[in-house]
Design a protein around this motif. Structure first.
Motif, short mmCIF file in Angstrom:
data_model
loop_
_atom_site.label_atom_id
_atom_site.label_comp_id
_atom_site.label_asym_id
_atom_site.label_seq_id
_atom_site.Cartn_x
_atom_site.Cartn_y
_atom_site.Cartn_z
N ALA A 227 27.64 35.35 15.09
CA ALA A 227 26.68 34.23 15.00
C ALA A 227 25.90 34.26 13.70
O ALA A 227 24.70 33.99 13.68
N GLY A 228 26.56 34.60 12.62
CA GLY A 228 25.89 34.62 11.33
C GLY A 228 25.16 35.90 11.01
O GLY A 228 24.75 36.12 9.87
N GLY A 229 24.98 36.78 11.98
CA GLY A 229 24.34 38.07 11.73
C GLY A 229 25.37 39.16 11.49
O GLY A 229 26.55 39.01 11.81
N GLU A 230 24.92 40.25 10.89
CA GLU A 230 25.84 41.33 10.57
C GLU A 230 25.14 42.67 10.74
O GLU A 230 23.95 42.81 10.44
N ALA A 231 25.88 43.67 11.22
CA ALA A 231 25.38 45.04 11.32
C ALA A 231 26.47 45.98 10.85
O ALA A 231 27.62 45.88 11.29
N GLY A 232 26.11 46.87 9.93
CA GLY A 232 27.07 47.83 9.43
C GLY A 232 26.97 49.14 10.17
O GLY A 232 25.98 49.45 10.84
N PHE A 233 28.01 49.93 10.10
CA PHE A 233 28.01 51.27 10.69
C PHE A 233 28.78 52.20 9.75
O PHE A 233 29.70 51.78 9.06
N PRO A 234 28.40 53.46 9.68
CA PRO A 234 27.21 54.04 10.31
C PRO A 234 25.93 53.41 9.74
O PRO A 234 25.94 52.86 8.65
N GLY A 235 24.86 53.53 10.52
CA GLY A 235 23.57 53.01 10.08
C GLY A 235 23.00 53.84 8.94
O GLY A 235 23.49 54.93 8.63
N PRO A 236 21.93 53.34 8.29
CA PRO A 236 21.35 54.04 7.14
C PRO A 236 20.83 55.42 7.48
O PRO A 236 20.74 56.29 6.61
N GLU A 237 20.45 55.67 8.73
CA GLU A 237 19.92 56.98 9.12
C GLU A 237 20.98 57.86 9.78
O GLU A 237 20.67 58.98 10.21
N GLU A 238 22.21 57.39 9.87
CA GLU A 238 23.26 58.14 10.54
C GLU A 238 24.12 58.90 9.53
O GLU A 238 24.23 58.51 8.37
N ILE A 239 24.75 59.97 9.99
CA ILE A 239 25.60 60.77 9.12
C ILE A 239 26.95 60.09 8.95
O ILE A 239 27.33 59.20 9.71
N ASP A 240 27.70 60.53 7.92
CA ASP A 240 29.04 60.01 7.71
C ASP A 240 29.91 60.31 8.93
O ASP A 240 29.76 61.35 9.57
N GLN A 241 30.80 59.38 9.22
CA GLN A 241 31.70 59.55 10.35
C GLN A 241 33.10 59.84 9.83
O GLN A 241 33.73 58.99 9.20
N GLU A 242 33.58 61.06 10.07
CA GLU A 242 34.89 61.49 9.61
C GLU A 242 35.79 61.77 10.81
O GLU A 242 35.34 62.30 11.82
N LEU A 243 37.05 61.43 10.65
CA LEU A 243 38.03 61.68 11.70
C LEU A 243 39.20 62.47 11.12
O LEU A 243 39.79 62.06 10.10
N LEU A 244 39.51 63.57 11.75
CA LEU A 244 40.69 64.34 11.39
C LEU A 244 41.93 63.67 11.97
O LEU A 244 41.83 62.84 12.88
N PRO A 245 43.10 63.99 11.45
CA PRO A 245 44.33 63.43 12.05
C PRO A 245 44.38 63.69 13.54
O PRO A 245 44.14 64.80 14.02
N GLY A 246 44.63 62.63 14.30
CA GLY A 246 44.68 62.73 15.75
C GLY A 246 43.36 62.52 16.44
O GLY A 246 43.32 62.36 17.67
N ILE A 264 30.24 33.04 21.60
CA ILE A 264 29.86 33.53 20.28
C ILE A 264 31.08 34.13 19.59
O ILE A 264 31.63 35.14 20.05
N PRO A 265 31.55 33.53 18.52
CA PRO A 265 32.63 34.17 17.76
C PRO A 265 32.09 35.41 17.05
O PRO A 265 30.99 35.41 16.50
N ALA A 266 32.85 36.49 17.09
CA ALA A 266 32.44 37.74 16.45
C ALA A 266 33.68 38.43 15.90
O ALA A 266 34.78 38.30 16.45
N ALA A 267 33.49 39.16 14.82
CA ALA A 267 34.61 39.85 14.18
C ALA A 267 34.18 41.27 13.84
O ALA A 267 33.07 41.51 13.35
N LEU A 268 35.07 42.20 14.09
CA LEU A 268 34.85 43.61 13.79
C LEU A 268 35.82 44.03 12.71
O LEU A 268 37.01 43.74 12.79
N GLU A 269 35.29 44.71 11.70
CA GLU A 269 36.15 45.19 10.61
C GLU A 269 35.78 46.63 10.27
O GLU A 269 34.61 46.94 10.08
N ILE A 270 36.76 47.50 10.21
CA ILE A 270 36.52 48.87 9.76
C ILE A 270 37.29 49.09 8.47
O ILE A 270 38.39 48.57 8.28
N THR A 271 36.67 49.86 7.58
CA THR A 271 37.26 50.16 6.28
C THR A 271 37.39 51.67 6.14
O THR A 271 36.42 52.34 5.77
N PRO A 272 38.55 52.22 6.43
CA PRO A 272 38.71 53.67 6.32
C PRO A 272 38.88 54.09 4.86
O PRO A 272 39.43 53.37 4.04
#
Length: 346
Positions: A227-246, A264-272
């Motif tokens: 609905a025109g709003g946006e929230a990024g993750f991780p948040g500014p106070e959160e640590i980096d999120q790393e994933l090992l294989p698997g 409400i149309p909404a879209a999720l996008e992750i950028t690894p």
């Protein structure tokens, strides 16, 4: 591996300090006093400023690194040195398997001496070697290396409890070969937190699971738009999120100030990003539809109330007008009867 003295002490409980991205000092207390120490990556001459060790090796290759164990205590301390498989906890912090769990991967590749004795306010630099098996799979493999002490505590029941405290850093080994980073989005679900104040918007929350389906360590970032709003993750106070294989990890992202507009149309996008200390290569983003229903019940109730008020007002006016007309008609009828009953003038 623990020293013979440490193995001889019966363990009723184990306390594992998580291995942080930026190593810090650890502290434990026992009858001998307070023991405080830190463990950091080093070269042969001492600490070299790295947060952890990153190395790229061919199958069958061997590399030597160093760890600096600093004793910040007032007495000489003998530390047990050990390595184990590494992993990321659900909160994104790096840790290593506890002493009573066997390693099956990179923790077995590291060879380090069993103990080191360090004088008060002194630092010992200890070499360790990583030997990659000939049949190791290409990609990223995680381990941790740590220095630990064992202390005795008396429990509430009077039993002696052995507590292992350790601190260390991660050792990331990338085995050469075909690097195939890949990621998938699973179990995407949306919900709407309605504000019952018709003049205030609600918030949208999307929960989803990111799965590292490739053979490279990934740093995961992204954004949710609704609905025109946006929230990024991780948040500014959160640590980096790393994933090992698997690895797979579940996230929840909230967008505030979303008005309920039925759907409400909404879209999720992750950028690894392929994780390497100090650099990284982005791979293609992954997107998912996250639209959701948001019925504006407070607004509908408010409109219904306004409609009922308008209806009641007009109905009241109609009733008043009908009553007035009835009274006027009765008055006229009474006047006619009085006129008829009055005797004619002579």
């Amino acid at each position: 591996m623990a020293s013979p003295a440490l193995r001889a002490l019966p363990l009723a409980a184990l306390l594992l300090l998580a291995v942080p991205a930026a190593p810090v000092a650890a502290q434990t207390n026992d009858d001998a006093g307070t023991v405080t120490w830190s463990v950091r990556p080093a070269d042969a001459s001492g600490e070299d400023g790295r947060a952890w060790v990153e190395q790229e090796l061919d199958p069958g290759a061997t590399a030597t690194e160093h760890m600096a164990v600093r004793n910040l205590s007032d007495t000489e301390v003998t530390f047990a040195l050990s390595a184990a498989d590494g992993f990321f906890q659900d909160n994104g912090r790096f840790s290593m398997l506890p002493s009573n769990e066997p390693s099956v991967d990179a923790g077995l590749w590291i060879d380090v001496q069993e103990t080191v004795t360090v004088g008060p306010d002194e630092t010992a630099v200890v070499p360790f070697t990583t030997t990659v098996p000939d049949n190791a799979t290409p990609g990223d493999h995680a381990a941790g290396i740590a220095a630990s002490v064992l202390s005795e505590q008396v429990g509430a029941d009077g039993a002696t409890v052995g507590v292992e405290s350790r601190v260390g850093f991660r050792v990331m080994t990338r085995v050469t070969g075909d690097l195939a980073p890949a990621v998938s989005l699973e179990d995407v679900s949306s919900s709407y937190d309605l504000s019952w104040n018709p003049f205030a918007p609600g918030s949208a929350q999307v929960t989803f699971t990111v799965v590292n389906t490739g053979n490279a360590r990934l740093l995961v970032t992204g954004a949710l738009t609704a609905a025109g709003g946006e929230a990024g993750f991780p948040g500014p106070e959160e640590i980096d999120q790393e994933l090992l294989p698997g690895d797979e990890r579940t996230f929840s992202v909230t967008v505030d100030d979303v008005w309920p507009l039925v759907y409400i149309p909404a879209a999720l996008e992750i950028t690894p990003v392929v994780g390497v200390e100090g650099e990284g290569a982005a791979i293609d983003p992954v997107t998912a539809d996250a639209g959701f229903w948001a019925v504006p019940w407070p607004q509908l109730i408010a409109l219904a109330g306004i409609g009922l008020l308008i209806f009641s007002t007009f109905r009241g006016r109609a009733r008043s007008r009908t009553r007035l007309e009835t009274l006027l008609e009765a008055a006229r009828e009474e006047g006619r009867r009085e006129a008829e009953d009055e005797p004619a003038a002579t």
